[in-house]
Design a protein around this motif. Structure first.
Motif: not given
Length: 474
Positions: A73-83
């Motif tokens: 999951l991405n936004t302009t200045n950040a992203s997340i990796d989740i199980d």
């Protein structure tokens, strides 16, 4: 309610209310699904993505819909990796994650709310992000979640970075750690979901106010003498064949660059909120400082030609290149470099100090040409010294010629400042206050040295100054 930006209690309450309202709004986007679905939206102050998985993805192992890895999951200045798959298995095969990035939240949840020692300066280095598992019964994570946060400001190498999360009243670090970091981004690993950010702590510089004051004083002095040099070149008569084109245009570039730099730093708090203006100013500074170095290079070449011809044509100096051609070289090269830089990395301008950003090595659009010109000018300067030394040995008969040549040696040594050689000191400052002060003094006074060497120490100019003074004060 009238919000006071100086009242921490009001800021915390307002920040908590915004977070609560945003999470409630995003949770309304979650709906039941048998497969997987993604929803996203972008507003001026917030970006959000919601990802949902259902039983056909998580429970039917032989299904073609099975996902081995949830998309990032991405936004302009950040992203997340989740199980999310693992979490869905603990919730009857369904789960959803909501990921939000707030562009202006730091105005409410300020970095000063970080519960670290008060003797450090705290800077928000990322957008504030928030991650939740809406409409999910079991919110226990099966694996730590990783956040990638891009730096929104220049990284101070001496600063200490902390991955923090918001705990109702303050920023704390419990349960989060730094996994990877470089000059552009940081990866944080956390054992829970919450509202997160990246905060940098630096020690307050006791030398800062002193250096800032010295910088203002020396730049102003340099501007005064640069202006005097320009006036001298404009109103004094010069011997035929004396080429002042490089010196005049070097003074113009120095005056423009230092004046714009001084005004920008004095009004930086007013300029910073206007990102487009800040970017334009940094581009203009890039152009003016580059043109300074190009004119330093042209001056070095002309001086080299003059000294090389010294033993053949005595002290007579002549212009080997037309003024128009020199002016084209002096400004077009800088303009082309800035133009190419804007075309390749348009977001590279507009740092915290309205200068070139460090990200993606964009600073080398300035340092690259500067290093090249400094290297060439240093070689030319050494060649000039060698040529003058050889000429001195051959001028033993005439004392007057010897005296004039010694004066030229002195001028040539002082000319090293005009040619930009002291800029090399910038690569060796490394938090050394004395080196920084020396660098500041020498490079803010290039216009002063131009005035001293080419105006004040010029007999012809001094005679005209005397005539003017007698006319004004008979």
């Amino acid at each position: 309610m009238n919000l006071s930006m100086d009242d921490p209690t009001q800021l915390v309450q307002a920040g908590n209310q915004v977070l609560k309202s945003s999470e409630k709004l995003v949770s309304m986007l979650v709906k039941e699904t048998n497969t997987s679905e993604r929803v996203s939206f972008i507003r001026e102050t917030v970006e959000a993505q919601v990802f949902m998985v259902g039983p056909q993805v998580t429970l039917k192992k032989n299904s073609n819909l099975t996902l081995d890895k949830i998309p990032q999951l991405n936004t302009t200045n950040a992203s997340i990796d989740i199980d999310l798959i693992g979490n869905a298995l603990n919730n009857n095969g369904s789960a959803a994650v909501a990921f939000m990035s707030y562009n202006t939240m730091e105005n409410l949840l300020k970095p000063d709310f970080f519960n670290k020692p008060n003797n450090t300066v705290k800077t928000m280095m990322s957008t504030i992000i928030s991650a939740t598992l809406p409409k999910t019964n079991n919110t226990t994570l099966t694996k730590p979640v990783n956040f990638t946060l891009k730096h929104i400001r220049e990284l101070n190498k001496s600063g200490n970075l902390s991955c923090v999360y918001w705990n109702i009243r303050e920023w704390i670090v419990d349960g989060c750690s730094v996994v990877k970091t470089n000059s552009s981004f940081i990866v944080c690993s956390c054992h829970h979901l919450s509202t997160f950010a990246l905060i940098m702590q630096t020690r307050p510089s006791e030398e800062g106010p002193l250096l800032e004051s010295m910088n203002v004083v020396f730049v102003i002095v340099g501007l005064v003498f640069t202006s005097l040099a320009l006036l001298t070149f404009a109103f004094c008569r010069w011997k035929p064949g004396v080429n002042n084109v490089a010196r005049i245009n070097l003074c113009i570039s120095l005056l423009s660059a230092h004046l714009l730099f001084l005004l920008t730093q004095q009004f930086i708090k007013l300029i910073k909120p206007h990102k487009e203006l800040c970017a334009v100013i940094s581009g203009a500074l890039h152009f003016f400082f580059l043109s300074c170095f190009v004119w330093m290079f042209i001056e070095a070449v002309l001086l080299f030609i003059c000294v090389k011809n010294l033993s053949q044509i005595s002290s007579r100096q002549r212009a080997l290149l037309s003024s128009a051609f020199l002016i084209v070289i002096g400004y077009v090269i800088a303009f082309v470099i800035v133009g190419v830089s804007v075309g390749l990395v348009p977001e590279g301008y507009g740092s915290e100090q309205c200068w070139i950003k460090q990200e993606r090595g964009f600073i080398w659009s300035f340092l690259g040409p500067v290093c090249f010109i400094l290297a060439i000018n240093t070689i030319l300067f050494i060649s000039i010294i060698i040529s003058l030394n050889s000429t001195l040995k051959n001028l033993k008969a005439e004392v007057s010629v010897m005296k004039q040549t010694k004066i030229m040696v002195f001028k040539t040594l002082a000319q090293s400042v005009i040619l930009g050689c002291p800029w090399i000191l910038g690569f060796f400052i490394n938090n050394n206050q004395m080196m920084e002060i020396l660098f500041l003094i020498l490079n803010s006074q290039q216009g002063t040295f131009i005035f001293i060497i080419h105006c004040f120490l010029n007999d012809q100019v001094r005679q005209q100054y005397v005539k003017w003074m007698r006319a004004v004060f008979p």
